[in-house]
Design a protein around this motif. Structure first.
Motif, PDB file in Angstrom:
ATOM      1  N   CYS A 191      57.838  44.573 -59.481  1.00 60.15           N
ATOM      2  CA  CYS A 191      58.947  45.741 -58.304  1.00 60.15           C
ATOM      3  C   CYS A 191      58.392  45.898 -57.211  1.00 60.15           C
ATOM      4  O   CYS A 191      57.312  45.835 -56.688  1.00 60.15           O
ATOM      5  N   PHE A 210      63.615  48.771 -55.473  1.00 54.58           N
ATOM      6  CA  PHE A 210      63.716  50.273 -55.182  1.00 54.58           C
ATOM      7  C   PHE A 210      64.386  51.008 -53.694  1.00 54.58           C
ATOM      8  O   PHE A 210      63.609  50.047 -52.713  1.00 54.58           O
ATOM      9  N   GLU A 228      64.428  56.882 -59.954  1.00 54.05           N
ATOM     10  CA  GLU A 228      63.426  56.844 -60.088  1.00 54.05           C
ATOM     11  C   GLU A 228      62.474  58.316 -59.187  1.00 54.05           C
ATOM     12  O   GLU A 228      62.536  59.018 -58.127  1.00 54.05           O
ATOM     13  N   GLY A 246      53.252  46.143 -58.069  1.00 55.48           N
ATOM     14  CA  GLY A 246      54.207  45.983 -57.535  1.00 55.48           C
ATOM     15  C   GLY A 246      54.060  46.494 -55.773  1.00 55.48           C
ATOM     16  O   GLY A 246      52.716  46.374 -55.301  1.00 55.48           O
ATOM     17  N   ALA A 252      61.910  40.701 -60.460  1.00 58.39           N
ATOM     18  CA  ALA A 252      61.042  41.995 -60.093  1.00 58.39           C
ATOM     19  C   ALA A 252      62.486  43.035 -59.653  1.00 58.39           C
ATOM     20  O   ALA A 252      63.606  43.258 -59.312  1.00 58.39           O
ATOM     21  N   VAL A 253      62.495  44.536 -60.074  1.00 51.46           N
ATOM     22  CA  VAL A 253      63.423  45.602 -59.746  1.00 51.46           C
ATOM     23  C   VAL A 253      63.038  45.862 -58.151  1.00 51.46           C
ATOM     24  O   VAL A 253      61.901  45.735 -57.568  1.00 51.46           O
ATOM     25  N   TRP A 310      62.012  47.994 -66.332  1.00 49.23           N
ATOM     26  CA  TRP A 310      61.784  48.954 -65.669  1.00 49.23           C
ATOM     27  C   TRP A 310      61.062  50.281 -66.362  1.00 49.23           C
ATOM     28  O   TRP A 310      60.612  50.879 -66.354  1.00 49.23           O
ATOM     29  N   GLN A 353      65.603  45.778 -65.030  1.00 44.40           N
ATOM     30  CA  GLN A 353      66.297  47.338 -65.554  1.00 44.40           C
ATOM     31  C   GLN A 353      65.303  48.013 -66.741  1.00 44.40           C
ATOM     32  O   GLN A 353      64.730  49.372 -66.869  1.00 44.40           O
ATOM     33  N   TRP A 390      59.226  48.243 -53.009  1.00 38.56           N
ATOM     34  CA  TRP A 390      59.749  49.371 -53.504  1.00 38.56           C
ATOM     35  C   TRP A 390      60.011  49.617 -51.412  1.00 38.56           C
ATOM     36  O   TRP A 390      59.301  48.665 -51.160  1.00 38.56           O
ATOM     37  N   ASN A 413      56.472  57.856 -60.623  1.00 41.39           N
ATOM     38  CA  ASN A 413      55.666  56.880 -59.788  1.00 41.39           C
ATOM     39  C   ASN A 413      54.601  57.990 -58.890  1.00 41.39           C
ATOM     40  O   ASN A 413      55.461  58.652 -58.069  1.00 41.39           O
TER      41      ASN A 413
END
Length: 457
Positions: free
Chosen positions: A158, A195, A271, A120, A192-193, A20, A17, A160, A309
């Motif tokens: 990321c 979402f 985000e 990502g 990787a985060v 990110w 995080q 998503w 984003n």
């Protein structure tokens, strides 16, 4: 109450995080069969032959994103129509049966690495093409595709997901096994985060128009983000109420009056996502949003304890539209103009102030007249703590003026300073006066405040 606030103040982000937050501003790329059908949501029965971006150049995407100051790019590898931008072994509805037969995920990932930005992907759980959708087999199918993307394209910053869910061919709605998806991502891309509406790492702000809350907390109730790691026990009022009603569209989610009823707190920042133009996919008749709107959105997302984003939809040739390229360059130039050179100043914490009400004195090497912004950054590795603060100016004539009153700070808060005479008698203004000092005064905090930096522009 005091112990509970200390516990809330100790809720901390993971390293992924923090990484990110360092990316901060990145591009979304919506590209696929919808680009050629002029739709926003495809039907899943599109002929693969329509996807034919003969001049596709992912380096142009990266250059356009970087011109605005972006540090990452998330590609829509598969949207709701099920068309895959990589040659997946598990479906025929992909680029392998299109005229160009190119692995666009690979080209985008390679272009990001050449350009020095993060890569990502977005993999839509809803798939209107798959015969498995609405059955138990679908989660196996989805995990197979997810594994292809996690293992074949290098480091991912990321992944998503959204929660869009429709009926399958059998009329049944699919139950997504997000716990299984998360486990796969942690196995193959631990940095990787993820979402998703309910976490675990990053949550949706609640709209797709780039609108921020008045106060964006990253420490939120687990009732909102039930897939996030819960770092505390129940709050003092947890047995006397419920937060089951809470959703991302709510205007107030992290303040004390809410978290007092939580069964536990998690660190799950927000985000803010929007498209550079009205649609998410490219439509020739659309124009990019104004520079003013994009800059305001950047200030209230990247500059307000969130990340931005911004979607950049390629056209049918495979390029970012020149109108959008121009607007991105303008945005990057404006950000650089406003924030490229901080005013030289000395920042010192005042002595003999309470640990939850510190004052930070900012003195300038020379007298200054025009100050537009103050950027404050908490050391969120220790937790998010500031509830309210204000910024006060001392002038050479000895007068004091309030320039800003704010709520939470978090990773970064860019304060757009207010003209102190805006709501007062303008005749009181001394046009010849200049600032000799600013004071950032934290008026309330959950525990001892740790400031990582303060800059003035």
């Amino acid at each position: 109450m005091k112990e509970f606030l200390k516990t809330a103040a100790a809720v901390k982000p993971s390293q992924r995080q923090l990484d990110w937050f360092d990316v901060g501003f990145y591009a979304f790329i919506h590209f696929g069969v919808n680009t050629f059908t002029d739709r926003e949501w495809g039907l899943g029965n599109e002929d693969e032959g329509i996807f034919n971006p003969q001049k596709l150049n992912c380096d142009q995407w990266v250059a356009a994103a970087k011109s605005a100051g972006m540090k990452g790019l998330i590609l829509t590898a598969k949207h709701h129509d099920g068309f895959c931008l990589w040659p997946s072994k598990f479906t025929e509805h992909s680029v392998k049966n299109s005229p160009i037969k190119r692995d666009i995920v690979r080209e985008a990932a390679d272009a990001c690495r050449r350009g020095g930005i993060k890569f990502g992907f977005y993999l839509s759980p809803w798939d209107r093409n798959s015969k498995y959708y609405g059955t138990e087999e679908y989660n196996d199918y989805f995990c197979n595709q997810l594994t292809e993307l996690l293992t074949g394209y290098g480091d991912i910053f990321c992944v998503w997901f959204d929660g869009a869910c429709g009926e399958g061919p059998n009329g049944k709605k699919q139950v997504y096994d997000f716990d299984r998806y998360i486990k796969l991502i942690r196995q193959y891309q631990p940095g990787a985060v993820i979402f998703n509406d309910a976490g675990p790492d990053v949550r949706w702000v609640g709209n797709e128009a780039g609108k921020a809350r008045y106060a964006e907390w990253a420490v939120v109730p687990c009732e909102l983000c039930f897939r996030s790691q819960v770092q505390t026990g129940p709050a003092p009022m947890a047995e006397l109420g419920s937060l089951e009603y809470m959703y991302n569209t709510d205007k107030d989610i992290g303040s004390v009056n809410n978290i007092m009823y939580s069964k536990g707190l998690a660190f799950t920042p927000s985000e803010i996502d929007m498209s550079i133009r009205p649609g998410w996919f490219w439509h020739e008749y659309e124009e990019p949003h104004s520079l003013e709107r994009l800059f305001r959105t950047w200030l209230t997302s990247y500059g307000a304890n969130a990340c931005l984003n911004l979607n950049l939809p390629p056209n049918r040739d495979g390029f970012i539209d020149e109108r959008d390229v121009k607007r991105l360059k303008e945005l990057g130039e404006l950000i650089k103009k406003e924030f490229g050179s901080p005013i030289k100043a000395n920042v010192k914490k005042a002595g003999d102030t309470p640990v939850t009400q510190p004052k930070y004195e900012i003195t300038f090497e020379t007298d200054v007249r025009d100050i537009k912004y103050v950027e404050i950054m908490e050391d969120i590795a220790k937790g998010q703590r500031i509830e309210t603060f204000r910024i006060i100016a001392d002038t050479q004539s000895g007068a004091q003026y309030p320039l800003y009153q704010g709520t939470c700070v978090g990773n970064r808060k860019i304060c757009v300073l207010k003209d102190p005479f805006e709501d007062q008698n303008p005749l009181l203004r001394d046009k010849e006066d200049s600032f000799k000092k600013l004071t950032v005064f934290v008026t309330s905090a959950r525990d001892e405040v740790f400031i990582k930096g303060i800059k003035v522009y």
